[in-house]
Design an enzyme around this catalytic site. Sequence first.
Site, PDB file in Angstrom:
ATOM      1  N   GLY A 107       0.803  -1.229   0.000  1.00  0.00           N
ATOM      2  CA  GLY A 107       0.000   0.000   0.000  1.00  0.00           C
ATOM      3  C   GLY A 107       0.826   1.264   0.000  1.00  0.00           C
ATOM      4  O   GLY A 107       1.161   1.803   1.063  1.00  0.00           O
TER       5      GLY A 107
ATOM      6  N   GLU B 181      -1.837   6.613  -3.189  1.00  0.00           N
ATOM      7  CA  GLU B 181      -3.004   7.256  -2.553  1.00  0.00           C
ATOM      8  C   GLU B 181      -3.773   8.039  -3.611  1.00  0.00           C
ATOM      9  O   GLU B 181      -3.245   8.283  -4.695  1.00  0.00           O
ATOM     10  CB  GLU B 181      -2.520   8.191  -1.432  1.00  0.00           C
ATOM     11  CG  GLU B 181      -1.821   7.426  -0.331  1.00  0.00           C
ATOM     12  CD  GLU B 181      -1.471   8.278   0.885  1.00  0.00           C
ATOM     13  OE1 GLU B 181      -1.783   9.495   0.879  1.00  0.00           O
ATOM     14  OE2 GLU B 181      -0.890   7.709   1.817  1.00  0.00           O
TER      15      GLU B 181
ATOM     16  N   SER C 266       2.352   8.777  -9.104  1.00  0.00           N
ATOM     17  CA  SER C 266       3.714   9.006  -9.616  1.00  0.00           C
ATOM     18  C   SER C 266       4.552   9.741  -8.570  1.00  0.00           C
ATOM     19  O   SER C 266       5.718   9.433  -8.362  1.00  0.00           O
ATOM     20  CB  SER C 266       3.659   9.862 -10.889  1.00  0.00           C
ATOM     21  OG  SER C 266       2.876   9.244 -11.864  1.00  0.00           O
TER      22      SER C 266
ATOM     23  N   ILE D   3      -4.959  -0.708  -4.694  1.00  0.00           N
ATOM     24  CA  ILE D   3      -4.118  -1.710  -4.038  1.00  0.00           C
ATOM     25  C   ILE D   3      -4.482  -3.130  -4.512  1.00  0.00           C
ATOM     26  O   ILE D   3      -5.579  -3.624  -4.222  1.00  0.00           O
ATOM     27  CB  ILE D   3      -4.193  -1.595  -2.494  1.00  0.00           C
ATOM     28  CG1 ILE D   3      -3.885  -0.145  -2.068  1.00  0.00           C
ATOM     29  CG2 ILE D   3      -3.244  -2.599  -1.821  1.00  0.00           C
ATOM     30  CD1 ILE D   3      -2.579   0.433  -2.592  1.00  0.00           C
TER      31      ILE D   3
ATOM     32  N   GLN E 125      -5.655  -7.095 -34.486  1.00  0.00           N
ATOM     33  CA  GLN E 125      -5.873  -6.742 -35.896  1.00  0.00           C
ATOM     34  C   GLN E 125      -5.780  -7.990 -36.795  1.00  0.00           C
ATOM     35  O   GLN E 125      -6.575  -8.152 -37.720  1.00  0.00           O
ATOM     36  CB  GLN E 125      -4.818  -5.703 -36.313  1.00  0.00           C
ATOM     37  CG  GLN E 125      -5.085  -5.034 -37.641  1.00  0.00           C
ATOM     38  CD  GLN E 125      -6.297  -4.100 -37.598  1.00  0.00           C
ATOM     39  OE1 GLN E 125      -6.736  -3.687 -36.525  1.00  0.00           O
ATOM     40  NE2 GLN E 125      -6.838  -3.799 -38.750  1.00  0.00           N
TER      41      GLN E 125
ATOM     42  N   HIS F  18      -6.641 -10.863 -36.010  1.00  0.00           N
ATOM     43  CA  HIS F  18      -7.878 -11.634 -35.827  1.00  0.00           C
ATOM     44  C   HIS F  18      -9.088 -10.978 -36.510  1.00  0.00           C
ATOM     45  O   HIS F  18     -10.177 -11.566 -36.502  1.00  0.00           O
ATOM     46  CB  HIS F  18      -8.208 -11.771 -34.336  1.00  0.00           C
ATOM     47  CG  HIS F  18      -7.406 -12.819 -33.625  1.00  0.00           C
ATOM     48  ND1 HIS F  18      -6.068 -12.681 -33.350  1.00  0.00           N
ATOM     49  CD2 HIS F  18      -7.760 -14.027 -33.123  1.00  0.00           C
ATOM     50  CE1 HIS F  18      -5.639 -13.742 -32.696  1.00  0.00           C
ATOM     51  NE2 HIS F  18      -6.645 -14.582 -32.554  1.00  0.00           N
TER      52      HIS F  18
ATOM     53  N   GLU G 140       3.382   0.358 -11.292  1.00  0.00           N
ATOM     54  CA  GLU G 140       4.791   0.364 -10.837  1.00  0.00           C
ATOM     55  C   GLU G 140       5.590   1.496 -11.484  1.00  0.00           C
ATOM     56  O   GLU G 140       6.772   1.352 -11.771  1.00  0.00           O
ATOM     57  CB  GLU G 140       5.482  -0.968 -11.148  1.00  0.00           C
ATOM     58  CG  GLU G 140       4.643  -2.162 -10.862  1.00  0.00           C
ATOM     59  CD  GLU G 140       5.054  -2.922  -9.630  1.00  0.00           C
ATOM     60  OE1 GLU G 140       6.125  -2.641  -9.088  1.00  0.00           O
ATOM     61  OE2 GLU G 140       4.267  -3.776  -9.196  1.00  0.00           O
TER      62      GLU G 140
HETATM   63  C1  LIG Z   1      -4.579  -2.293 -11.664  1.00  0.00           C
HETATM   64  C2  LIG Z   1      -3.640  -1.476 -10.810  1.00  0.00           C
HETATM   65  C3  LIG Z   1      -2.978  -2.087  -9.766  1.00  0.00           C
HETATM   66  C4  LIG Z   1      -2.142  -1.324  -8.926  1.00  0.00           C
HETATM   67  N1  LIG Z   1      -1.566  -1.920  -7.835  1.00  0.00           N
HETATM   68  C5  LIG Z   1      -0.932  -1.138  -6.924  1.00  0.00           C
HETATM   69  C6  LIG Z   1      -0.489  -1.699  -5.681  1.00  0.00           C
HETATM   70  O1  LIG Z   1      -0.623  -2.906  -5.442  1.00  0.00           O
HETATM   71  N2  LIG Z   1       0.079  -0.865  -4.777  1.00  0.00           N
HETATM   72  C7  LIG Z   1       0.252   0.461  -4.986  1.00  0.00           C
HETATM   73  O2  LIG Z   1       0.768   1.147  -4.106  1.00  0.00           O
HETATM   74  N3  LIG Z   1      -0.143   1.024  -6.176  1.00  0.00           N
HETATM   75  C8  LIG Z   1      -0.745   0.259  -7.130  1.00  0.00           C
HETATM   76  N4  LIG Z   1      -1.176   0.823  -8.318  1.00  0.00           N
HETATM   77  C9  LIG Z   1      -0.996   2.246  -8.524  1.00  0.00           C
HETATM   78  C10 LIG Z   1      -0.036   2.602  -9.668  1.00  0.00           C
HETATM   79  O3  LIG Z   1       1.280   2.360  -9.277  1.00  0.00           O
HETATM   80  C11 LIG Z   1      -0.299   4.074 -10.023  1.00  0.00           C
HETATM   81  O4  LIG Z   1      -1.567   4.117 -10.658  1.00  0.00           O
HETATM   82  C12 LIG Z   1       0.754   4.645 -10.931  1.00  0.00           C
HETATM   83  O5  LIG Z   1       1.980   4.792 -10.247  1.00  0.00           O
HETATM   84  C13 LIG Z   1       0.346   6.020 -11.500  1.00  0.00           C
HETATM   85  O6  LIG Z   1      -0.117   6.874 -10.504  1.00  0.00           O
HETATM   86  P1  LIG Z   1      -1.497   7.677 -10.722  1.00  0.00           P
HETATM   87  O7  LIG Z   1      -2.505   6.669 -11.139  1.00  0.00           O
HETATM   88  O8  LIG Z   1      -1.786   8.470  -9.498  1.00  0.00           O
HETATM   89  O9  LIG Z   1      -1.231   8.643 -11.942  1.00  0.00           O
HETATM   90  P2  LIG Z   1      -0.639  10.143 -11.867  1.00  0.00           P
HETATM   91  O10 LIG Z   1       0.600  10.138 -11.049  1.00  0.00           O
HETATM   92  O11 LIG Z   1      -1.723  11.067 -11.462  1.00  0.00           O
HETATM   93  O12 LIG Z   1      -0.271  10.411 -13.366  1.00  0.00           O
HETATM   94  C14 LIG Z   1      -1.211  10.857 -14.353  1.00  0.00           C
HETATM   95  C15 LIG Z   1      -0.462  11.075 -15.661  1.00  0.00           C
HETATM   96  O13 LIG Z   1       0.531  12.120 -15.496  1.00  0.00           O
HETATM   97  C16 LIG Z   1       1.818  11.622 -15.856  1.00  0.00           C
HETATM   98  N5  LIG Z   1       2.829  12.236 -14.988  1.00  0.00           N
HETATM   99  C17 LIG Z   1       2.796  12.350 -13.638  1.00  0.00           C
HETATM  100  N6  LIG Z   1       3.912  12.951 -13.194  1.00  0.00           N
HETATM  101  C18 LIG Z   1       4.685  13.186 -14.277  1.00  0.00           C
HETATM  102  C19 LIG Z   1       5.976  13.753 -14.485  1.00  0.00           C
HETATM  103  N7  LIG Z   1       6.736  14.184 -13.469  1.00  0.00           N
HETATM  104  N8  LIG Z   1       6.452  13.858 -15.750  1.00  0.00           N
HETATM  105  C20 LIG Z   1       5.710  13.422 -16.793  1.00  0.00           C
HETATM  106  N9  LIG Z   1       4.488  12.846 -16.666  1.00  0.00           N
HETATM  107  C21 LIG Z   1       3.995  12.741 -15.429  1.00  0.00           C
HETATM  108  C22 LIG Z   1       1.733  10.111 -15.644  1.00  0.00           C
HETATM  109  O14 LIG Z   1       2.728   9.444 -16.370  1.00  0.00           O
HETATM  110  C23 LIG Z   1       0.324   9.839 -16.126  1.00  0.00           C
HETATM  111  O15 LIG Z   1       0.310   9.769 -17.516  1.00  0.00           O
HETATM  112  C24 LIG Z   1      -1.958   0.065  -9.188  1.00  0.00           C
HETATM  113  C25 LIG Z   1      -2.623   0.658 -10.277  1.00  0.00           C
HETATM  114  C26 LIG Z   1      -3.468  -0.075 -11.069  1.00  0.00           C
HETATM  115  C27 LIG Z   1      -4.190   0.610 -12.193  1.00  0.00           C
END
Ligand SMILES: Cc1cc2nc3c(=O)[nH]c(=O)nc-3n(C[C@H](O)[C@H](O)[C@H](O)COP(=O)(O)OP(=O)(O)OC[C@H]3O[C@@H](n4cnc5c(N)ncnc54)[C@H](O)[C@@H]3O)c2cc1C
Length: 389
Positions: free
Chosen positions: A129, A132, A137, A162, A343, A345, A370
């Site tokens: 976890g 948030e 990112s 999570i 494509q 298919h 990740e």
């Molecule tokens: C199915 C799934 C399973 C997951 N499992 C876990 C888990 O087990 N544990 C956990 O902790 N998390 C988990 N995650 C979370 C995942 O790691 C995050 O969704 C991911 O790191 C992106 O964060 P965000 O969704 O808040 O996107 P944001 O950080 O809000 O990013 C939005 C967009 O802005 C871009 N962006 C952001 N900052 C920058 C920058 N500095 N420069 C350029 N572009 C930028 C991003 O690349 C993206 O395109 C999971 C997510 C999913 C969808």
Amino acid sequence: MNFSLSDDQRSIQDTFKNFCKKELAPRATMLDQASEDEVKVLIKENIKKLASIGYLGMGHEERYGGTSVDLIAQMVAGEEVAKACASTFLSAGASSGLFGVPLKLFGSEEQKEKFLPGIISGDLIGSFGLTEPEAGSDAAAIKTTAVKNGGTWVINGSKTFITNATIADVCLIMAYNDKEAGPGSGVTAFLVEKDAPGFIVGKSFDKLGFRGSPTAEIFLEDCTVPESAVLGEVGRGFIQAMQTLEYGRIGMATVSLGIAVACMEQANAYSKERKTFGKPINRYQEISFQLADMMIMTDISRMLILKAAWAKQIQDPESAVLASCAKLFASEAATKIASMALQVHGGYGYIKEFPVERLYRDAKLGEIGEGTSEIQRVLIAKSILSRFK
Ligand SMILES: Cc1cc2nc3c(=O)[nH]c(=O)nc-3n(C[C@H](O)[C@H](O)[C@H](O)COP(=O)(O)OP(=O)(O)OC[C@H]3O[C@@H](n4cnc5c(N)ncnc54)[C@H](O)[C@@H]3O)c2cc1C
């Protein structure tokens, strides 16, 4: 330089290829299309199946039920798991990897004894976890806090996305214990069990892909845990999480590779069967060249993954950037390959009867989880720029 797998690695590959083809692949569509409640049952069964051939213990210490195989062998096995069922790879990896690896690296003897045997046998499921609602990112922007209160810690905040949240027995929760310590410092990792007071799990998200791997929110409302729940040292949680994600990125690259190889195999088989204008579609250069591109991209992905795994194994200083390179390339290759395979298919690729429809939806997560592709490029660029100072 030697590109061959060792005899042991080859034998692990064969074992997993056969096992996953028989035990996981036939259940992948059912898992993808199951209801939220059914998923909880089916995915736990799949995790137990993987435990039965030692997958969850790979790289863990023998005294907890693990086996000392190198990271390359783990990725070779992982490719087979992901190829058969990407959702199973993700949930198993969140438990024995994202949860199990930091426990192995930073946990006390007591903590390892308490959780690792169960994680390795599949009787316990772990989760990780960090993310948030307002911190993905930018992981250092997490808002969850932990306050020491006598012999306990009181955690408040929330986590989102999570993996395994709804099936996990224990979750590694990252929380600020000292907000003033500067970004990333002052974060502590806590081993929070599902029955801890104030630990609340939300409903599973209704996702595009990886529908067989549950993902949900977690709420921490005056969640109270004992001092013994602290993983390693107080204030080291962010560094622990970043080190864990380095392994996680190689794993995410591997799930992308598994999806890409499955797409390539499906497209190849279909192109031999499907006839148009009197001949199999693989006789058309437009189709066969797509298969050629799929082969090149999967091969490069695999080489980058195995190089990153090798670098991590020998603790090469370049290992972090190599993990980012592997994750970035393999995930983007997988989405391209999935699109090409669909494509090939034609219309049939667009309906659920054909596995390529699921693979196409699954592939996209590789570019997000990740650390997104953009974040990987930021990290890779930082590394290359630092060489020309
Ligand atoms: C199915 C799934 C399973 C997951 N499992 C876990 C888990 O087990 N544990 C956990 O902790 N998390 C988990 N995650 C979370 C995942 O790691 C995050 O969704 C991911 O790191 C992106 O964060 P965000 O969704 O808040 O996107 P944001 O950080 O809000 O990013 C939005 C967009 O802005 C871009 N962006 C952001 N900052 C920058 C920058 N500095 N420069 C350029 N572009 C930028 C991003 O690349 C993206 O395109 C999971 C997510 C999913 C969808």
